[in-house]
Design a protein around this motif. Structure first.
Motif: not given
Length: 327
Positions: A138-146
């Motif tokens: 989840f954290y990886q997806t959130a940080f990579f979303l931008p």
């Protein structure tokens, strides 16, 4: 009697009858021909030819045309108006253009900020996510979303954040009242740094993914050996893990330089490169696009930007090819 001879000489049993050999060879040759029919060859030819033609037309032809036009003056109306001026465009660019050197300075500032702030932040996030903590996906997806979002969308989002009246930042610090407004985009002393915050927000996720891929390639036995020797977590990272990330660091450096040189979308969405946010890419666009087009002069700026890029890209390619030859 024949059975005994076959057992004694197994090769004789494997030899086909004399009349069957030509038929089998004919079948093999026909099967080989069926692998590439005339239609298959035509399809493969189109699949290889069309991308090659498009690549040459859209990349190499346009690049060479820009280099040639850099030594001319042209308003973009008819090829008869092209006039050869030699190095006059470059002389005017380096001597008489008051926006050129500030634009170069802003590109350098862009690179320094990206390499100093979001790059270490991306490395820190990658190290933490490599520990396989809870909800790491989840954290990886959130940080990579931008990184997935386009720069134009990021610009629109951060325009809402920087809005002087209803923006998030001014609302939090109480600067959204008359007489207390902070114009993050209109103030020449603030706008470049405000845009760099938005660019760093995106760049940190990009660096996180690159470093996370590099950390996955670190041999676990190196960490185990460091732990047996009594090294702490920081000592293991500094003396064991980080030196093995040298190829990743090279890629990160090249990517960051390219990102700093190609910066355009975010600045153009904010204020079109005005009031202290000039960049080389903005100068190229302003001189080529518009009613008073100076395509030759804009091409000269593009050539300067190309040369700066090649200074970085060529050594990287040379080192990469040398490593592949050694391997």
């Amino acid at each position: 009697m024949s059975t005994d001879i076959t057992k004694e000489i197994p090769e004789a049993a494997a030899v086909p009858p004399p009349g069957a050999a030509p038929a089998q060879q004919k079948k093999v040759s026909q099967g080989h021909r069926r692998l590439l029919t005339r239609r298959d060859r035509l399809t493969l030819g189109l699949m290889a030819t069309l991308p090659t033609i498009l690549h040459i037309a859209l990349v190499w032809v346009t690049a060479l045309a820009s280099i040639a036009l850099a030594f001319t003056t042209w308003d973009g109306i008819g090829f008869d108006s092209i006039q050869w001026v030699g190095l006059d465009n470059f002389r005017e660019l380096f001597i008489n253009n008051p926006q050129f050197w500030p634009a170069v300075q802003h590109n350098v500032i862009w690179f320094v900020v990206l390499i100093v702030i979001p790059t270490p932040l991306g490395l820190f996030l990658a190290v933490q996510l490599d520990k396989k903590i809870k909800f790491s996906r989840f954290y990886q997806t959130a940080f990579f979303l931008p990184v997935v979002l386009s720069m134009a969308v990021i610009g629109f989002v951060w325009q809402l954040v920087y809005n002087p009246d209803t923006g998030l930042i001014n609302s939090i610090i109480g600067a959204n009242e008359p007489g207390k407004y902070i114009d993050w985009i209109g103030d020449p002393d603030l706008n470049l740094w405000a845009i760099l915050v938005a660019a760093s927000w995106r760049h940190a996720g990009y660096m996180m993914i690159l470093y996370l891929a590099g950390l996955k390639g670190v041999d676990p036995s190196l960490r185990e050996a460091a732990a047996i020797d009594g090294a702490g977590e920081w000592q293991t990272f500094k003396n064991v893990v980080f030196p093995t990330l040298r190829p990743t660091n090279t890629i990160v450096l090249v990517v960051t330089i390219i990102e700093a040189l190609r910066a355009f979308d975010l600045v153009f969405v904010f204020n079109k490169g005005a009031e202290g946010t000039e960049l080389l890419s903005i100068l190229v666009t302003n001189n080529i696009v518009g009613e008073s087009s100076r395509i030759g002069y804009g091409s000269a700026i593009a050539v300067v930007l190309l040369l700066i890029s090649l200074v970085v890209i060529i050594p990287y390619l040379v080192s990469t090819f040398r490593k592949e030859r050694r391997a």
